[in-house]
Design a protein around this motif. Structure first.
Motif, short mmCIF file in Angstrom:
data_model
loop_
_atom_site.label_atom_id
_atom_site.label_comp_id
_atom_site.label_asym_id
_atom_site.label_seq_id
_atom_site.Cartn_x
_atom_site.Cartn_y
_atom_site.Cartn_z
N VAL A 1 -8.07 1.85 -0.84
CA VAL A 1 -7.14 0.98 -1.56
C VAL A 1 -6.64 -0.10 -0.59
O VAL A 1 -6.66 0.10 0.63
N ASN A 2 -6.20 -1.21 -1.15
CA ASN A 2 -5.62 -2.23 -0.27
C ASN A 2 -4.09 -2.18 -0.36
O ASN A 2 -3.51 -1.47 -1.19
N GLU A 3 -3.45 -2.92 0.52
CA GLU A 3 -2.01 -2.89 0.61
C GLU A 3 -1.35 -3.38 -0.68
O GLU A 3 -0.32 -2.87 -1.10
N LYS A 4 -1.94 -4.35 -1.34
CA LYS A 4 -1.36 -4.87 -2.57
C LYS A 4 -1.29 -3.80 -3.65
O LYS A 4 -0.34 -3.74 -4.43
N TYR A 5 -2.32 -2.91 -3.70
CA TYR A 5 -2.31 -1.85 -4.71
C TYR A 5 -1.21 -0.84 -4.39
O TYR A 5 -0.52 -0.36 -5.29
N VAL A 6 -1.04 -0.51 -3.11
CA VAL A 6 0.01 0.43 -2.71
C VAL A 6 1.38 -0.14 -3.05
O VAL A 6 2.27 0.56 -3.55
N GLU A 7 1.56 -1.45 -2.82
CA GLU A 7 2.82 -2.08 -3.18
C GLU A 7 3.06 -2.06 -4.68
O GLU A 7 4.19 -1.90 -5.16
N LEU A 8 1.97 -2.18 -5.44
CA LEU A 8 2.08 -2.19 -6.90
C LEU A 8 2.60 -0.87 -7.43
O LEU A 8 3.49 -0.84 -8.29
N ILE A 9 2.03 0.27 -6.94
CA ILE A 9 2.43 1.57 -7.49
C ILE A 9 3.66 2.12 -6.78
O ILE A 9 4.28 3.09 -7.25
N GLY A 10 4.02 1.57 -5.67
CA GLY A 10 5.25 1.92 -5.00
C GLY A 10 5.21 3.24 -4.24
O GLY A 10 6.27 3.81 -3.96
N ARG A 11 4.08 3.75 -3.94
CA ARG A 11 3.99 4.99 -3.16
C ARG A 11 2.66 5.01 -2.40
O ARG A 11 1.69 4.40 -2.81
N PRO A 12 2.59 5.77 -1.27
CA PRO A 12 1.35 5.79 -0.49
C PRO A 12 0.23 6.58 -1.21
O PRO A 12 0.52 7.49 -2.00
N ILE A 13 -0.96 6.18 -0.98
CA ILE A 13 -2.14 6.84 -1.57
C ILE A 13 -2.95 7.49 -0.44
O ILE A 13 -3.30 6.83 0.54
N THR A 14 -3.24 8.80 -0.60
CA THR A 14 -4.05 9.53 0.40
C THR A 14 -5.51 9.47 0.00
O THR A 14 -5.88 9.86 -1.13
N PRO A 15 -6.38 8.97 0.89
CA PRO A 15 -7.82 8.95 0.57
C PRO A 15 -8.34 10.34 0.22
O PRO A 15 -7.99 11.32 0.88
N GLY A 16 -9.11 10.43 -0.82
CA GLY A 16 -9.68 11.71 -1.25
C GLY A 16 -8.93 12.36 -2.37
O GLY A 16 -9.45 13.25 -3.06
N MET A 17 -7.66 11.96 -2.62
CA MET A 17 -6.89 12.58 -3.69
C MET A 17 -7.36 12.04 -5.04
O MET A 17 -7.70 10.87 -5.16
N PRO A 18 -7.43 12.90 -6.07
CA PRO A 18 -7.88 12.44 -7.38
C PRO A 18 -6.79 11.65 -8.10
O PRO A 18 -5.60 11.91 -7.93
N ILE A 19 -7.22 10.70 -8.92
CA ILE A 19 -6.32 9.91 -9.74
C ILE A 19 -6.48 10.36 -11.18
O ILE A 19 -7.58 10.30 -11.76
N ARG A 20 -5.45 10.88 -11.79
CA ARG A 20 -5.51 11.35 -13.18
C ARG A 20 -4.86 10.33 -14.10
O ARG A 20 -3.87 9.71 -13.74
#
Length: 351
Positions: free
Chosen positions: A332-351
């Motif tokens: 993910v890029n920084e803009k996406y992290v800013e959009l959802i407002g929380r950190p994203i861990t690589p490998g975690m599933p998105i439901r």
């Protein structure tokens, strides 16, 4: 000593003296013959007693090769009756298919008055098992070279025969396994520096099937860039009796360089000193080439991934890359992290 006594004096005639001498000579000859016969009988008795105590089967035959005596071991082993046995009787104790070779050799030995030996199977009456024996026959000759009798033995070699056969099967299986794995076998004598190679190894180094090889011939085919390293390692291994695993290039005239992988071990003699080196060799050229190509491909993928990550990070859009049916986060890029407002861990599933 013969003594003739007469009660009254008399003059002995020449004829009477000659007669007495003849009687004395004949008496002495008969006495010597009787003594020789007694010694022969005692010797024969001693021989038979000694033969009966042996674990081997012992037999005797007349000058024509007709058996007239077997020791106790024969009768206990075959359970055939004591006394004279006809050819048909004693031959029944042997494996029928072995008889032509045994009897053919026996007839030839009798014609030429020479020793004879053959491996045959003899039936052990106790359990009916046909066991391998080494049959030997030796002629006994008089001072004129005429055969007067034959003595022979039957020695049980069944266990040795099975061991040899097992070893042959093991060697065949090992050779087959080496061929299936495209491996070769090598044996280097440290005392003579002679080298024995199977066909596969000779193919690796470009040697003819009948060519006599010395260790120097092997080193001469090793890539000069690797030779010194291989010679030092081989010398230390043979000196200290250690296992040697090594790879090196081989240059055969008119062919491309091949990469050989070798595993060898040192065998000691009866005094515990290194005597020979035996090992297995394999051509790993294609494997190493494939490994290098795979590593190059992985490096290319990693480079492209890094480039992609850099592009995504700098992109002005909101980007999230997912992987697989679980929708696991790849990057993910920084803009996406800013959009959802929380950190994203690589490998975690998105439901």
């Amino acid at each position: 000593l013969v003594v003739v006594h007469q009660a009254t004096p008399r003059d002995w005639t020449e004829g009477e003296i000659t007669l007495l001498r003849q009687v004395a000579d004949r008496t002495a000859a008969e006495f010597r013959r009787a003594r020789a016969m007694q010694e022969l009988q005692e010797s024969e008795l001693y021989f038979r007693q000694m033969a009966d105590s042996m674990p081997q089967i012992v037999w005797a035959a007349d000058e024509k090769g007709v058996p007239y005596w077997f020791n106790r071991r024969w009768h206990d082993y075959t359970r055939l009756p004591e006394g004279h046995l006809s050819a048909e009787q004693w031959q029944k104790a042997f494996m029928e298919e072995d008889l032509p070779v045994m009897l053919g050799g026996w007839e030839e030995a009798k014609r030429e008055s020479r020793p004879h030996s053959v491996e045959v199977r003899l039936c052990r009456a106790e359990d009916g098992v046909m066991r391998w024996h080494l049959a030997r026959a030796n002629p006994v000759q008089d001072p004129n070279g005429n055969v007067v009798r034959w003595f022979g033995t039957l020695t049980d070699i069944h266990e040795q025969k099975l061991a040899i056969e097992a070893e042959r099967q093991s060697e065949f299986q090992s050779a087959t396994a080496l061929r299936m794995a495209s491996l070769g076998r090598v044996d280097w004598s440290l005392t003579t520096n002679q080298v024995d190679m199977d066909a596969r190894c000779r193919e690796f180094f470009g040697f003819a099937p009948e060519q006599q090889l010395m260790v120097q011939d092997i080193f001469d085919r090793i890539d000069p860039a690797d030779r010194a390293r291989v010679e030092v390692a081989a010398g230390e291994s043979s000196l200290h009796g250690t296992l040697l695993e090594i790879e090196y290039g081989v240059l055969v005239p008119g062919k491309e360089r091949r990469l050989i992988s070798s595993i060898s071990q040192v065998a000691a003699d009866v005094d515990g000193k290194p005597a020979r080196v035996y090992g297995v060799l394999g051509d790993v050229t294609e494997r190493r080439r494939a490994e290098a190509e795979r590593e190059a491909f992985v490096r290319t993928i990693e480079t492209e991934r890094a480039n992609l990550a850099a592009i995504i990070e700098k992109a002005p859009a909101f980007i999230c890359v997912l992987r697989g049916p679980e929708h696991a986060v790849e990057m993910v890029n920084e803009k996406y992290v800013e959009l959802i407002g929380r950190p994203i861990t690589p490998g975690m599933p998105i439901r």
